[in-house]
Design an enzyme around this catalytic site. Sequence first.
Site, short mmCIF file in Angstrom:
data_model
loop_
_atom_site.label_atom_id
_atom_site.label_comp_id
_atom_site.label_asym_id
_atom_site.label_seq_id
_atom_site.Cartn_x
_atom_site.Cartn_y
_atom_site.Cartn_z
N GLN A 125 0.82 -1.21 0.00
CA GLN A 125 0.00 0.00 0.00
C GLN A 125 0.85 1.25 0.00
O GLN A 125 0.49 2.26 -0.61
CB GLN A 125 -0.93 0.00 1.22
N GLU A 140 -9.48 1.70 5.18
CA GLU A 140 -9.94 1.28 3.86
C GLU A 140 -9.76 -0.23 3.72
O GLU A 140 -10.67 -0.96 3.36
CB GLU A 140 -9.14 2.00 2.78
N HIS A 141 -8.54 -0.70 4.00
CA HIS A 141 -8.22 -2.13 3.99
C HIS A 141 -7.80 -2.55 5.40
O HIS A 141 -7.03 -1.84 6.05
CB HIS A 141 -7.04 -2.44 3.06
N HIS A 149 1.73 2.85 -3.35
CA HIS A 149 0.69 3.52 -4.14
C HIS A 149 1.02 4.99 -4.34
O HIS A 149 0.84 5.53 -5.43
CB HIS A 149 -0.67 3.40 -3.45
N HIS A 207 -53.86 17.06 0.37
CA HIS A 207 -53.53 15.65 0.61
C HIS A 207 -54.77 14.91 1.12
O HIS A 207 -55.08 13.80 0.67
CB HIS A 207 -52.40 15.53 1.63
N ASP A 241 -7.12 -6.45 -4.43
CA ASP A 241 -6.82 -5.44 -5.45
C ASP A 241 -6.99 -5.99 -6.86
O ASP A 241 -7.28 -5.24 -7.79
CB ASP A 241 -5.38 -4.93 -5.29
#
Length: 428
Positions: free
Chosen positions: A255, A322-323, A258, A415, A356
Amino acid sequence: MNKIYNPQPENWSEILKRPTQTFTDVEETVKQIFKEVEQKGDIAISKYTSFFDGVSLDEILVSENEIENAKNQVSNELKNAIQLAKSNIEQFHSAQKTNKIEIETTEGVSCWQEKRPIQKVGLYIPGGTAPLFSTVLMLAIPAKIAGCKEIILCSPPDKNGNINPAILYTANLCGVNKIYKVGGIQAIAGMTYGTETIPQVFKIFGPGNQFVTIAKQYASQNGVAIDMPAGPSELLVYADESAVPSFVASDLLSQAEHGKDSQVILVTTSKNILDDVEEEIYKQLKKLPRQEIAQVAINNSKLIFVDNEVTALDLINEYAPEHFIVCSKNEAFFIDGIENAGSVFIGNFTPESAGDYASGTNHTLPTNGYSKSYSGVNLDSFLKSMTFQKISEKGIQNIGNAIELMAEAEGLQAHKNAVALRLNQLSK
């Protein structure tokens, strides 16, 4: 890496801060480009493609010839790998289909829910140093399964005016209708407003840098839905003595490579694991082609020791990764107790890389703590739930009086009248 021992809960928010940046200047740039694209269409797209990507293009729509050439540039080995991933992703997302839900709430009152595809969707695929053709699989496959009629894709061109052949091959394989050589803010603006060449879409999907992230958020203020707020990638690993330090280090580095603004965190109840993982990180880091990028991310990351699993789980839920990777003798405790995470990976032989690429789950996930309130991309991301109802004469008699009373109590006479007229008709 920063080692932290037994942090107190009142300090967690400070310790767990993401390495986010100030977006004030970016927001002004986004607004300016959006305004130009809205007013000038393709002219503005061309201007900013030249400015940001360094290339002037006569045609931004990828041709059939370019797609055919891309097929020939992708190796058979990679094609087979993509096909394996495609099959697993299709299986997992097809299994998410749900049937119509129908119920008679009161005698004569039938209500049901059906899902219908979003007709026009736009996929944004980053290019640059890491052309994410895997993200094409993660977005185009569920869009196709959902039945979206128009699936377009934007990706930035290189200096020669080309999109990475693996992106083109994968997009064509997965049924993308049209592919455009447009990146960054101008791509998101083009899909938001539509231009002479780029169709307007109803929802935009896909990751990107801080400019794309802010552009998507701005698009959502201009009548276009987005998949989720998403920023730099992040991973949190919980590991105890049952974990393999070299595996944990490899996951953290996967990660970190990235981007420089990625964040990785290790939480452990073992000081030995903490030290061993740190040693492995620096050993493996030296061999990475993207060492410089990963090193900056590692500098922003944390190794956190806590005394017990309960504290560890509380801290992880507060971070909302996230992960989330779990390598623990007591994995069930974490599986049952995790409340905030985009995607969870369990055991020593479940690397985050599997999600991934090829296990079948989706890798487009909420970051920056948004997993507390957002889901990752799934089949429902490309669908709308619509409700239907049909009321018989008996049904309106059964619920009519309640509707009249409630409408009158809210001061909405029309109504009430809408029901009263029907009831009067039936009483004749």
